[in-house]
Scaffold this active site. Structure first.
Site, PDB file in Angstrom:
ATOM      1  N   LYS A 178      14.764 -77.119 -22.418  1.00  6.25           N
ATOM      2  CA  LYS A 178      13.678 -78.078 -22.147  1.00  6.25           C
ATOM      3  C   LYS A 178      12.951 -78.328 -23.458  1.00  6.25           C
ATOM      4  O   LYS A 178      12.224 -77.467 -23.945  1.00  6.25           O
ATOM      5  CB  LYS A 178      12.680 -77.524 -21.133  1.00  6.25           C
ATOM      6  CG  LYS A 178      11.606 -78.557 -20.791  1.00  6.25           C
ATOM      7  CD  LYS A 178      10.350 -77.962 -20.206  1.00  6.25           C
ATOM      8  CE  LYS A 178       9.214 -77.850 -21.172  1.00  6.25           C
ATOM      9  NZ  LYS A 178       8.761 -79.095 -21.837  1.00  6.25           N
ATOM     10  N   GLU A 253       7.590 -66.290 -28.678  1.00  8.76           N
ATOM     11  CA  GLU A 253       7.024 -66.495 -30.010  1.00  8.76           C
ATOM     12  C   GLU A 253       5.759 -67.310 -29.821  1.00  8.76           C
ATOM     13  O   GLU A 253       5.827 -68.475 -29.423  1.00  8.76           O
ATOM     14  CB  GLU A 253       7.995 -67.292 -30.899  1.00  8.76           C
ATOM     15  CG  GLU A 253       9.191 -66.518 -31.372  1.00  8.76           C
ATOM     16  CD  GLU A 253       8.825 -65.319 -32.226  1.00  8.76           C
ATOM     17  OE1 GLU A 253       7.716 -65.272 -32.790  1.00  8.76           O
ATOM     18  OE2 GLU A 253       9.664 -64.410 -32.305  1.00  8.76           O
ATOM     19  N   CYS A 287       2.841 -72.070 -36.474  1.00  9.03           N
ATOM     20  CA  CYS A 287       2.295 -70.788 -36.007  1.00  9.03           C
ATOM     21  C   CYS A 287       2.127 -69.856 -37.201  1.00  9.03           C
ATOM     22  O   CYS A 287       1.402 -68.874 -37.122  1.00  9.03           O
ATOM     23  CB  CYS A 287       3.162 -70.189 -34.929  1.00  9.03           C
ATOM     24  SG  CYS A 287       4.845 -69.977 -35.406  1.00  9.03           S
ATOM     25  N   GLU A 388      -6.480 -69.473 -32.847  1.00 13.98           N
ATOM     26  CA  GLU A 388      -5.520 -70.404 -33.439  1.00 13.98           C
ATOM     27  C   GLU A 388      -5.963 -71.846 -33.150  1.00 13.98           C
ATOM     28  O   GLU A 388      -6.213 -72.196 -32.005  1.00 13.98           O
ATOM     29  CB  GLU A 388      -4.127 -70.180 -32.861  1.00 13.98           C
ATOM     30  CG  GLU A 388      -3.084 -71.063 -33.499  1.00 13.98           C
ATOM     31  CD  GLU A 388      -1.672 -70.724 -33.042  1.00 13.98           C
ATOM     32  OE1 GLU A 388      -1.429 -70.689 -31.834  1.00 13.98           O
ATOM     33  OE2 GLU A 388      -0.814 -70.499 -33.925  1.00 13.98           O
TER      34      GLU A 388
END
Ligand code: UN1
Length: 498
Positions: A178, A253, A287, A388
């Site tokens: 996906k 992750e 990231c 983040e």
């Protein structure tokens, strides 16, 4: 009018065919630098389409797992060759927005990973070891697992899918992927290359659509024993919970709040270069982005002055324009998140040193552009120094010494990447030992991992797995230990034979 021509509809790829959507629903994907430009229409898939793709992958698995791994490797090798040929065509700055050199880099990373995993077809090493009993042979081999459900992000639209698809395939698994809703086309290209290279039908399937429909359906499907996900920590937790009841394997992750430590003996020119590239490369949408800087108080003033000056000179714009350094945010919601964090930073009392605004006027109005933004004098506990943001915002924290820097570095919920700029070898080694992250750089920024080394992080960045390198092979296989007794009698191990 640009949109007068009917937009191309990209169908799902299931069992080797581009299949019509079940309920005809599709969504638009637009260029984040110019939302007048429609990249294409993609299927808003339903659970039935996921089931259809999983069925195809499950059927294909029966044969694919038996194809000798070196032969699987040859298909991957051919796919890598096709990616090399098509690199320019597949470098989709229009889709993700990052500058062309970086988009080419994204394709290059997929090429590197595909060659690397092709080579693994002739290794996939296990172990042999002597048995404790005579006339008995002992070894361990890797076995494939089955259908892998892959859920990929938009920031590395081709590279990250390749990190998951290639190791899954070389190990003999089949795949349903996906793609991120914002960047499906790069996955189509990757799968097209694999198909043209001879991947048999059903071995790789694409189902596009939302996380809430397609992602959820994949993660709870009883015939999908392996899930690999890259994305936010919040979604990672949902996936972990979905996989736990049936003990499905999952590799996550997730977020990062990576730091560059700049010590008083650092080469400041080099450190400024690293901070600019680490903080604003890919518009900070990695990231691994260096979203925090811990700068020694002895060089703080000088470093920050130079860093701010360089950030001010960065040209923000369409990534296809050769003059552009920093592209747009991926979408409106990401831009809003950035703008919200700028407000949070101001309210927390951090000092806004440059940037802080959405770019508007002229061509900027067609996209999701934000100024490169730097906050100074940050307290490490501020939200802008802890959470983040995933955008062009860097928080600079003054540090007293190495010990303090390490404490600040490790004092966040994430543990992906960290870096130290110093010319002192003792300090460099101490930092590589004491930074509790999955990746550490010395005299280089926090971004730019290579495909043949493990990638991933500690704490809330991951769940103990690593991508890329042999670490990926470990995730996409299970060990099988085999004992062969050729003594022709009952030999008993693990018992008192004396
Ligand atoms: C990510 O942002 O999800 O090392 C991964 C790097 C990139 C990986 C980024 N290759 O910066």
């Amino acid at each position: 009018m640009a949109t007068a021509v009917a937009a191309k509809v990209f169908k799902n790829f299931i069992d080797g065919e581009w299949v019509e959507p079940r309920d005809g629903k599709a969504y638009e994907n637009r260029n984040p630098a110019n939302t007048d430009e429609l990249i294409g229409m993609f299927v808003s898939s339903t659970e039935e389409e996921v089931n259809q793709a999983v069925d195809a992958a499950k059927e294909a698995y029966k044969q694919w797992r038996l194809v000798p791994a070196p032969k699987r490797g040859e298909i991957l090798f051919r796919a890598a060759e096709l990616l090399v040929e098509r690199k320019e065509e597949y470098a989709m700055t229009r889709e993700m927005g990052k500058i062309l050199a970086e988009t080419r880099g994204d394709v290059q990373e997929a090429i590197d990973m595909t060659y690397y995993m092709a080579g693994e077809g002739r290794r996939l090493f296990g172990q042999t070891t002597p048995s404790e009993l005579p006339n008995k042979f002992a070894m361990s081999v890797r076995q494939s697992i089955g259908v892998c459900g892959l859920i990929t992000p938009w920031n590395f639209p081709m590279a990250i899918p390749s990190w998951k698809i290639m190791p899954a395939l070389i190990c003999g698994n089949t795949v349903v992927i996906k793609p991120a809703q914002d960047t499906p086309l790069s996955v189509y290209h990757l799968v097209q290359a694999l198909t043209d290279a001879g991947a048999p039908r059903g071995v790789v399937n694409i189902v596009s659509g939302s996380g809430s429909k397609v992602g959820v359906a994949l993660t709870k499907h009883p015939d999908v024993p392996v899930i690999s996900f890259t994305g936010s920590t919040a979604v990672g937790r949902v996936i972990a919970e979905a996989c736990a009841p049936d003990f499905r394997h999952y590799s996550l992750e997730m977020g990062g709040k990576n730091i560059i430590l700049v010590m008083e003996d650092a080469n400041l020119d080099l450190a400024v270069d690293g901070a600019i590239w680490g903080g604003f490369g890919t518009t900070g949408q990695r990231c691994t982005a260096a979203s925090r800087l811990g700068v020694h108080k002895a060089v703080y003033k000088e470093f920050v002055e130079r860093f701010v000056e360089r950030a001010k000179a960065l040209r923000v714009g369409d990534g296809l324009d050769a003059a552009t350094d920093v592209g747009p945010c991926i979408n409106e919601s990401q831009l809003k998140t950035v703008m919200e964090y700028v407000e949070i930073g101001k309210n927390e009392g951090a000092k806004l040193l440059t940037g802080g605004k959405r770019l508007q006027g002229g061509a900027y109005d067609k996209g999701w552009f934000h100024e490169p933004t730097i906050f100074g004098n940050c307290n490490p506990k501020m939200r802008i120094a802890q959470e983040e943001i995933f955008g062009p915002v860097v928080s600079v924290i003054p540090i007293e010494n190495l010990e303090h820097g390490l404490e600040v570095a490790n004092g966040v919920a994430y543990g992906l990447s960290a870096s130290i700029y110093t010319r002192n070898v003792n300090r460099a080694f101490q930092a590589t030992r004491d930074l509790y992250t999955g990746i550490v750089y010395v005299n280089a920024p926090t971004i730019g991992a290579e495909t043949h080394l493990p990638f991933g992080g500690t704490k809330q960045t991951g769940n103990g797995h690593r991508e890329a390198a042999i670490a990926a092979i470990d995730f996409y296989t299970e060990w099988k230990t085999i004992y062969i007794d050729y003594s022709d009698k009952l030999q008993r191990a693990q018992i008192d034979n004396s």
